[in-house]
Design an enzyme around this catalytic site. Sequence first.
Site, short mmCIF file in Angstrom:
data_model
loop_
_atom_site.label_atom_id
_atom_site.label_comp_id
_atom_site.label_asym_id
_atom_site.label_seq_id
_atom_site.Cartn_x
_atom_site.Cartn_y
_atom_site.Cartn_z
CG ASP A 13 -1.81 1.21 1.35
OD1 ASP A 13 -2.42 1.57 0.32
OD2 ASP A 13 -1.90 1.82 2.44
CB SER A 14 0.22 4.81 -0.49
OG SER A 14 -0.92 4.87 0.35
N GLY A 46 -3.31 8.90 -3.68
CA GLY A 46 -4.59 9.35 -4.24
C GLY A 46 -4.53 10.51 -5.21
CB CYS A 76 -3.24 0.31 -2.33
SG CYS A 76 -3.26 2.05 -2.78
CG ASN A 77 -9.73 0.60 -2.66
OD1 ASN A 77 -9.40 0.38 -1.50
ND2 ASN A 77 -10.79 0.06 -3.20
CD GLU A 155 0.29 6.58 6.02
OE1 GLU A 155 1.46 6.50 6.42
OE2 GLU A 155 -0.34 5.60 5.54
CB CYS A 187 -9.50 4.71 0.75
SG CYS A 187 -7.84 5.12 1.36
CG HIS A 189 -4.91 4.92 4.54
ND1 HIS A 189 -4.42 4.49 3.32
CD2 HIS A 189 -3.84 5.36 5.25
CE1 HIS A 189 -3.10 4.68 3.31
NE2 HIS A 189 -2.73 5.20 4.47
N1 DGL Z 1 -4.83 3.13 0.97
C1 DGL Z 1 -4.91 3.58 -0.36
C2 DGL Z 1 -6.17 3.26 -1.08
O1 DGL Z 1 -6.77 2.26 -0.75
C3 DGL Z 1 -4.19 4.81 -0.78
C4 DGL Z 1 -4.45 6.06 -0.09
C5 DGL Z 1 -3.50 7.10 -0.63
O2 DGL Z 1 -2.30 6.89 -0.57
O3 DGL Z 1 -3.98 8.13 -1.13
O4 DGL Z 1 -6.58 3.91 -1.98
#
Ligand code: DGL
Length: 276
Positions: A13-14, A46, A76-77, A155, A187, A189
């Site tokens: 993931d990010s 994102g 990560c979406n 985060e 997302c 997160h």
């Molecule tokens: N957790 C991520 C997602 O599912 C990325 C969120 C991000 O880095 O903007 O999209």
Amino acid sequence: MAGSEAAVIGVFDSGVGGLSVVRALRQQLPEHRLMYVADQAHVPYGPRSLEEVRAFSGEITRFLLAQGAALVVVACNTASAAALQHLRQAFPDTPFVGMEPAVKPAAEQTRSGVVGVLATPATFQGELYASVVERFAQGVTVLQDTCPGLVKEIEAGRLQGREARRILEFALHPMLDKGIDTVVLGCTHYPFVIPLIEEIVGSAVRVIDPAPAVARQAAHLLAERGLTGARRTQPDRFWTTGDPATLMDSLQALLGESAPRTGGLRWNGRRLSVVD
Ligand code: DGL
């Protein structure tokens, strides 16, 4: 593979969002060792272009495979929207599991006919999102919000903070006014702020976290490919392109991990290397 160690699952993931998927993978597949990469040098993904996220995702996948992962979960979406198709083409022998906003179960379960989706701008721009809405949400009103700044709050571990509440109220109050009875977390997160979301939307609104379904899909692919095996002997491993000590704190706070093994990675241009 009876007798040998169960296949290692690579996850990325990010940042810490994919840990919501790690939680579900651990519940359903405890015998599999996990290797996790958080690309915290580049979080948030994102607002970035799909091309950029695709390049990061390709290199992180290469790293996870080099470390011995037999299956990769794109937790990560945003990376799934940007890169999943591309990864399947670039690594044809590797099984991948990706995230897609859970619009299908939401559309099946809604009674009011109005659902809300919270996801990043890149996820909403990707073809994957357009295609799930087109295929599964006919006759349902789908409202969207990108919750700018929420990934940053998560985060930083501010899961109940004033800013996270402000962002979520700003997104969810207009949706509630329009009659949503279901919220899709698009997302990875966002499951970490479910308690806050539930405080805002109340108990009559259902909140869908897709992580358990993603873990079931990983279990299905592992079984299909004969990648199950005896219980693992080594602990999970976590890497970050940011600060390993900060990731360790997040693992303790978000997963209740007592002594996680974290390590550092560095981007050298488009390549990743391990920091000694
Ligand atoms: N957790 C991520 C997602 O599912 C990325 C969120 C991000 O880095 O903007 O999209």
